[in-house]
Design an enzyme around this catalytic site. Structure first.
Site, short mmCIF file in Angstrom:
data_model
loop_
_atom_site.label_atom_id
_atom_site.label_comp_id
_atom_site.label_asym_id
_atom_site.label_seq_id
_atom_site.Cartn_x
_atom_site.Cartn_y
_atom_site.Cartn_z
N ASN A 12 6.97 79.04 -19.20
CA ASN A 12 7.37 79.10 -20.61
C ASN A 12 7.14 77.71 -21.19
O ASN A 12 7.92 76.80 -20.94
CB ASN A 12 8.84 79.52 -20.69
N TRP A 13 6.07 77.59 -21.95
CA TRP A 13 5.71 76.25 -22.48
C TRP A 13 6.54 75.86 -23.69
O TRP A 13 6.43 74.75 -24.18
CB TRP A 13 4.20 76.21 -22.83
N LYS A 14 7.33 76.77 -24.18
CA LYS A 14 8.21 76.53 -25.33
C LYS A 14 7.43 75.90 -26.49
O LYS A 14 6.25 76.17 -26.67
CB LYS A 14 9.42 75.67 -24.90
N HIS A 98 15.48 84.98 -24.74
CA HIS A 98 15.68 83.70 -24.06
C HIS A 98 16.98 83.07 -24.57
O HIS A 98 17.32 83.20 -25.74
CB HIS A 98 14.49 82.77 -24.32
N GLU A 100 17.70 80.22 -25.46
CA GLU A 100 17.54 79.34 -26.63
C GLU A 100 17.49 80.17 -27.91
O GLU A 100 18.00 79.75 -28.95
CB GLU A 100 16.29 78.47 -26.45
N GLU A 170 18.77 83.78 -16.00
CA GLU A 170 18.69 82.35 -16.29
C GLU A 170 20.08 81.83 -16.66
O GLU A 170 20.49 81.94 -17.83
CB GLU A 170 17.74 82.10 -17.46
N GLY A 176 16.82 73.48 -18.15
CA GLY A 176 16.45 72.16 -18.66
C GLY A 176 17.44 71.07 -18.31
O GLY A 176 17.38 69.97 -18.85
N SER A 216 15.63 75.23 -14.10
CA SER A 216 15.26 74.04 -13.34
C SER A 216 14.57 74.34 -12.01
O SER A 216 14.83 73.68 -11.00
CB SER A 216 16.49 73.13 -13.12
N GLY A 237 10.42 76.55 -17.06
CA GLY A 237 10.24 75.83 -18.33
C GLY A 237 9.57 74.49 -18.08
O GLY A 237 8.34 74.39 -17.96
N GLY A 238 10.38 73.45 -17.96
CA GLY A 238 9.87 72.07 -17.87
C GLY A 238 8.75 71.89 -16.86
O GLY A 238 7.72 71.25 -17.15
C1 PEP Z 1 13.48 78.29 -19.32
O1 PEP Z 1 13.46 77.76 -20.41
O2 PEP Z 1 13.31 79.51 -19.23
C2 PEP Z 1 13.70 77.45 -18.16
C3 PEP Z 1 14.00 78.04 -17.04
O3 PEP Z 1 13.59 76.09 -18.33
P1 PEP Z 1 13.67 74.96 -17.18
O4 PEP Z 1 12.78 75.42 -16.05
O5 PEP Z 1 13.17 73.72 -17.83
O6 PEP Z 1 15.09 74.88 -16.77
#
Ligand code: PEP
Length: 254
Positions: A12-14, A98, A100, A170, A176, A216, A237-238
Site C-alpha cells: 500500500n503505497w498510500k 483502511h 486511515e 491490521e 506505521g 509494520s 505500508g512503509g
Molecule cells: C498499512 O498502512 O496498511 C500498513 C500496514 O502500514 P505499515 O506497514 O507502514 O505499518
C-alpha cells in the site's frame, strides 16, 4: 512456505510517489520478483500513478490494486472514483476500510460493505481492513471490535463473494508505528476472524478466505508472522515504498 491458501502480499503505497517514482519502483519489482509464482503480489499506487503502473504490470505476475473507491458507479460525486474507472486500468484489487480512511474520512462499516458490494459487481477483489486501536486492545475489546467490523463490512456479501474477498487484520496500534503484533497475537485474531466466518457463512467458505496481517511488516518479521496457520499474507505500508524491503519480505515468505 507450504500453506493451505495461496499467500497474498500487497504493498500500500498510500499518498506517496510521483508517476516517475512509481515507475522506477514497479520496474525494479518486476526485475526482482518477475518469476515469483507462489505468492500473489499486489501493488497499490495512488490513483494518479495507476495508468502508468498498469502498463508495466499488465504482462507480469504483479497485480494492480487501488487504495479506495466509491460505493457508486458513476454520477455527481465530485472527487470520487468508481469501480468501472479502476477496471479501465486493469485494477484487480481494491483496499477498502483502511484504518486511515475509517479514522480520517470517518468511513463506517456500512459504507465499507457498500463499497465491497460495488467492487464485486465490477469483478474487483476487495481487501477489507479491520483492526482495533491500542485503547481497544488494552480495554480487552479486540475481539468485539474485530467482530463488529468484520460482520458490518461484509454485510450482504454472498458466500461466493466472500471467498473472493481478502480480509486484512491490521491492528491500528501497529500501523506505521514500528510496533508489530507478535506472531501469536496475529494468529489469535486471525483464528478468531476465521471462526467468525464459519458462523457467518460456513466452514468450507471460511477455509477459503485469505486473511492478511498488516502493521509494520518488515523483512525481519515477515516470515514468522506469515508462517502462522491462519495468516495468509501481508498488507505492507512503509516497507513497500522501497524496492529492497518489499522484495525481501516476499523472498523471505517463499
Ligand atoms: C498499512 O498502512 O496498511 C500498513 C500496514 O502500514 P505499515 O506497514 O507502514 O505499518
Amino acid at each position: 512456505m507450504d500453506k493451505e491458501r495461496k499467500l497474498i502480499v500487497a504493498g500500500n503505497w498510500k499518498m506517496n510517489k510521483t508517476v516517475a517514482e512509481a515507475l522506477d519502483l514497479i520496474r525494479a519489482l518486476k526485475r526482482e520478483l518477475g518469476s515469483v509464482k507462489d505468492i500473489d503480489i499486489v501493488v497499490c499506487p495512488a490513483f494518479t500513478a495507476l495508468s502508468d503502473v498498469s502498463k508495466e504490470t499488465i504482462d507480469s505476475n504483479l497485480r494492480l490494486g487501488a487504495q479506495n473507491m466509491s460505493e457508486h458507479n458513476y454520477g455527481a460525486f465530485t472527487g470520487e472514483i468508481g469501480a468501472g474507472m479502476l477496471r479501465e486500468f486493469s485494477v484487480k484489487y481494491v483496499v477498502l476500510g483502511h484504518s486511515e480512511r475509517r479514522q480520517f474520512q470517518k468511513e463506517s462499516d456500512a459504507l465499507v460493505a457498500a463499497k465491497a458490494k460495488a467492487a464485486h459487481a465490477a469483478s474487483l477483489i476487495p481487501i477489507v481492513c479491520v483492526g482495533e486501536t491500542l485503547a481497544e486492545r488494552e480495554g480487552g475489546l479486540t475481539n468485539k471490535v474485530v467482530e463488529t467490523q468484520t460482520r458490518g463490512s461484509l454485510a450482504g456479501l454472498t458466500r461466493e463473494q466472500v471467498v473472493e474477498t481478502v480480509l486484512a487484520y491490521e491492528p491500528v496500534w501497529a500501523i506505521g508505528t514500528g510496533k508489530t503484533a507478535t506472531s501469536a497475537q496475529a494468529q489469535e485474531v486471525h483464528a478468531f476472524i476465521r471462526s467468525l466466518l464459519v458462523s457467518m457463512f460456513d466452514e468450507p467458505t471460511a477455509r477459503r478466505v485469505r486473511i492478511q496481517y498488516g502493521g509494520s511488516v518488515k523483512p525481519g518479521n515477515a516470515r514468522e508472522i506469515l508462517s502462522q496457520p491462519d495468516v495468509d499474507g501481508a498488507l505492507v505500508g512503509g516497507a513497500s515504498l522501497e524496492e529492497r524491503s518489499f522484495v525481501e519480505i516476499i523472498k523471505n515468505s517463499l
